[in-house]
Design an enzyme around this catalytic site. Structure first.
Site, PDB file in Angstrom:
ATOM      1  N   ASN A 208       0.579  -1.373  -0.128  1.00  0.00           N
ATOM      2  CA  ASN A 208      -0.047  -0.048   0.095  1.00  0.00           C
ATOM      3  C   ASN A 208       0.424   1.531  -0.291  1.00  0.00           C
ATOM      4  O   ASN A 208       0.798   2.408  -0.969  1.00  0.00           O
ATOM      5  CB  ASN A 208      -0.915  -0.082   1.371  1.00  0.00           C
ATOM      6  N   CYS A 260      -7.996   2.981   2.944  1.00  0.00           N
ATOM      7  CA  CYS A 260      -6.350   2.432   3.437  1.00  0.00           C
ATOM      8  C   CYS A 260      -5.141   3.254   3.404  1.00  0.00           C
ATOM      9  O   CYS A 260      -4.233   2.708   4.717  1.00  0.00           O
ATOM     10  CB  CYS A 260      -6.655   1.616   2.975  1.00  0.00           C
ATOM     11  N   ARG A 327     -14.456   8.712   2.720  1.00  0.00           N
ATOM     12  CA  ARG A 327     -13.328   8.842   3.946  1.00  0.00           C
ATOM     13  C   ARG A 327     -12.433   9.341   3.012  1.00  0.00           C
ATOM     14  O   ARG A 327     -12.075   8.745   2.006  1.00  0.00           O
ATOM     15  CB  ARG A 327     -13.078   7.049   4.489  1.00  0.00           C
TER      16      ARG A 327
HETATM   17  C1  UGA Z   1      -5.969  -0.254  -1.791  1.00  0.00           C
HETATM   18  C2  UGA Z   1      -5.352  -0.987  -2.353  1.00  0.00           C
HETATM   19  O1  UGA Z   1      -5.102  -0.537  -4.264  1.00  0.00           O
HETATM   20  C3  UGA Z   1      -5.936  -2.497  -2.835  1.00  0.00           C
HETATM   21  O2  UGA Z   1      -5.219  -3.652  -3.288  1.00  0.00           O
HETATM   22  C4  UGA Z   1      -5.771  -2.710  -0.644  1.00  0.00           C
HETATM   23  O3  UGA Z   1      -6.206  -4.182  -0.502  1.00  0.00           O
HETATM   24  C5  UGA Z   1      -6.820  -1.709  -0.495  1.00  0.00           C
HETATM   25  O4  UGA Z   1      -6.154  -0.592  -0.091  1.00  0.00           O
HETATM   26  C6  UGA Z   1      -6.926  -2.590   0.828  1.00  0.00           C
HETATM   27  O5  UGA Z   1      -5.656  -1.772   1.942  1.00  0.00           O
HETATM   28  O6  UGA Z   1      -7.769  -2.488   1.729  1.00  0.00           O
HETATM   29  P1  UGA Z   1      -8.025   1.550  -2.180  1.00  0.00           P
HETATM   30  O7  UGA Z   1      -8.108   2.224  -1.284  1.00  0.00           O
HETATM   31  O8  UGA Z   1      -9.494   0.467  -2.758  1.00  0.00           O
HETATM   32  O9  UGA Z   1      -7.820   0.270  -2.458  1.00  0.00           O
HETATM   33  O10 UGA Z   1      -8.094   2.146  -3.752  1.00  0.00           O
HETATM   34  P2  UGA Z   1      -6.646   2.564  -4.633  1.00  0.00           P
HETATM   35  O11 UGA Z   1      -7.509   1.964  -6.277  1.00  0.00           O
HETATM   36  O12 UGA Z   1      -5.936   2.073  -4.516  1.00  0.00           O
HETATM   37  O13 UGA Z   1      -6.770   4.014  -5.024  1.00  0.00           O
HETATM   38  C7  UGA Z   1      -6.320   4.889  -4.116  1.00  0.00           C
HETATM   39  C8  UGA Z   1      -5.745   6.395  -4.481  1.00  0.00           C
HETATM   40  O14 UGA Z   1      -5.496   6.724  -4.735  1.00  0.00           O
HETATM   41  C9  UGA Z   1      -7.649   6.424  -4.391  1.00  0.00           C
HETATM   42  O15 UGA Z   1      -7.985   8.251  -4.426  1.00  0.00           O
HETATM   43  C10 UGA Z   1      -7.561   6.762  -6.030  1.00  0.00           C
HETATM   44  O16 UGA Z   1      -7.925   7.986  -6.324  1.00  0.00           O
HETATM   45  C11 UGA Z   1      -6.210   7.517  -6.141  1.00  0.00           C
HETATM   46  N1  UGA Z   1      -5.313   7.125  -7.163  1.00  0.00           N
HETATM   47  C12 UGA Z   1      -4.670   6.120  -7.634  1.00  0.00           C
HETATM   48  C13 UGA Z   1      -4.736   8.358  -8.033  1.00  0.00           C
HETATM   49  O17 UGA Z   1      -4.211   9.297  -7.340  1.00  0.00           O
HETATM   50  N2  UGA Z   1      -3.811   8.104  -8.868  1.00  0.00           N
HETATM   51  C14 UGA Z   1      -3.361   6.427  -9.377  1.00  0.00           C
HETATM   52  O18 UGA Z   1      -3.223   6.646 -10.413  1.00  0.00           O
HETATM   53  C15 UGA Z   1      -4.423   6.018  -8.548  1.00  0.00           C
END
Ligand code: UGA
Length: 431
Positions: A208, A260, A327
């Site tokens: 993460n 997360c 969140r």
């Molecule tokens: C994240 C991890 O990706 C999962 O593998 C993990 O299981 C999960 O946390 C957890 O610990 O439970 P999640 O929080 O659902 O998953 O969302 P992500 O898709 O990872 O995005 C997280 C944040 O990063 C979002 O705000 C998203 O908009 C941002 N993001 C993501 C970006 O700004 N740029 C990107 O290129 C990708």
């Protein structure tokens, strides 16, 4: 196999339903009686694409049941997954209260051969502590760590098509149980990666924080592109084509949010500080992500001048698309700053609107994107919902009082926007 899953939050519910899809008979347990009553009627309390279908299927095949509290039925179970929340304490460390209270609840109902599998995100040493706790109570159950890598919005695919399944154990006895649970996935070529307990627990935090680090890096690179007149979209694409780097998680935006990344970085900071192991990168990730909403506000003010007394439309309230989760949403953080600068906000979100209206005062929630834009000086795209790609930009231009379209996710087709005579502004390019 007969399995139990404790905790019907995000991770527990998705895991329970999809373990049933793999052919196991699953009992999902929660101490929240209302939630269980809802689930017993086939109603899912979270929004996760595809999950309802799999729950219906599991119900039809009699593969899933829901129980409020612990009971004798646990006698027939082979393994119990602990999927309870580990929220941040005030000092950033993970609060493990729910892990140990769930052990207290189940302990009198289980025989010594039932495997205890910790899926919640927990600091290294927790599974060892679980083991010791059980031993103190006269139990000799085997304990494994099995961290979860599901993303909200694509959790079903992430569970059924994992890049790897990580399993940690210190005693060989539990290895065969873990292999049997995941056999339907390993039979299709998925990797079951086995390691020791501490390493398995740490892999979750490492994954993460590394992903958050990629985002923080591309966000700062985006700022540099704006200043020197380069294009972050092309840069991200070209850098990501290098297989050693990879294209994922290189999209700049208003900052990462959710339940997360922010929590896990703080927890890893705490873990490393506790053992005097300096981890300077973590401090930088936290600092730069915290600054992000303020930087977004400054960009909006650079484009529009003062926002005081102006109506601004916001498209997207959740922390990312395909979820109703608000969140640590960067959108809500920017709205608060805009409101503090005396702007009037009208917002639309396909899933998060109802709850956002309860969190932020004076936030007008519109029924659709066009209504949100009515009379606004600018519209700001905050979340990459597919629905926004299909907007009629000529209609949006007609609704706005000034044709300012600000895309803080860098994802709407610029040409389509330009054809509508909107002025298109995005991050990572000179305006
Ligand atoms: C994240 C991890 O990706 C999962 O593998 C993990 O299981 C999960 O946390 C957890 O610990 O439970 P999640 O929080 O659902 O998953 O969302 P992500 O898709 O990872 O995005 C997280 C944040 O990063 C979002 O705000 C998203 O908009 C941002 N993001 C993501 C970006 O700004 N740029 C990107 O290129 C990708």
């Amino acid at each position: 196999m007969n399995l139990a899953v404790i905790g019907t939050g995000y991770v527990g519910l998705v895991s329970g339903v999809l373990l049933a899809k793999l052919g196991h008979k699953v009992t999902c347990i929660d101490i929240n009686v209302e939630k269980i009553a809802q689930l017993q009627q086939g109603k899912i309390p979270i929004y996760e694409p595809g999950l309802d279908q799999h729950l219906n299927e599991a119900n039809e095949r009699n593969k899933i049941t829901f129980e409020a509290g612990y009971g004798e039925y646990l006698q027939n179970i082979s393994a119990i997954f602990i999927c309870v929340g580990t929220p941040p304490r005030e000092d950033g460390g993970a609060d493990l209260t729910a892990i140990f209270s769930s052990l207290d609840g189940l302990i009198e109902h289980i025989s010594d051969d039932i495997a205890i599998i910790v899926k919640s995100t927990v600091p290294p040493g927790t599974c060892k502590a679980v083991e010791s706790y059980l031993r103190e109570k006269g139990k000799s159950n085997p304990v494994a760590s099995n961290p979860e890598f599901l993303r909200e919005g694509s959790a079903v695919v992430d569970f059924l098509e994992p890049d790897r399944i990580v399993v940690g154990f210190d005693e060989q006895a539990i290895a065969s149980i873990m292999k049997e649970i995941y056999k339907p996935l390993t039979d299709t070529g998925k990797t079951l990666f086995c390691t020791d307990l501490n390493t398995s627990e740490l892999i979750k935090y490492a994954s993460n924080t590394f992903l958050a680090n990629k985002i923080a890096f591309i966000n700062e690179m985006s700022d540099l592109c704006e200043t020197i007149g380069a294009n972050v979209k092309d840069l991200s694409c070209a850098v990501g084509l290098d297989k050693r780097i990879g294209k994922d998680f290189l999209k700049p935006g208003p900052g990462f949010g959710g339940s997360c990344f922010p929590k896990d970085i703080l927890a890893l900071q705490k873990i490393s500080r506790n053992v005097d192991s300096e981890f300077l990168i973590l401090d930088a990730i936290v600092a730069t992500n915290k600054l992000r909403p303020m930087k977004m506000l400054r960009m909006v003010q650079d484009i529009l001048g003062s926002v005081s007394g102006e109506k601004i439309a916001i498209l997207g309230l959740t922390y990312k698309a395909n979820t109703d989760d608000l969140r640590s949403s960067p959108s809500l953080a920017l709205i608060e700053l805009l409101q503090a600068a005396n702007a009037n906000i009208s917002a639309y979100d396909p899933m998060g609107g109802k709850n956002a209206g309860q969190i932020l005062e004076d936030l007008k929630i519109a029924d659709n994107a066009y209504d949100a834009c009515e009379g606004a000086k600018a519209v700001i795209v905050m979340t990459e919902w597919d629905e926004f790609l299909q907007l009629d930009f000529t209609k949006i231009a007609a609704k706005l009082s000034e044709p300012n379209f600000i895309d803080l996710r860098n994802f709407i087709d610029q040409d389509k926007v330009h054809n509508s005579e909107l002025k298109y502004y995005t991050i990572g390019q000179k305006h």
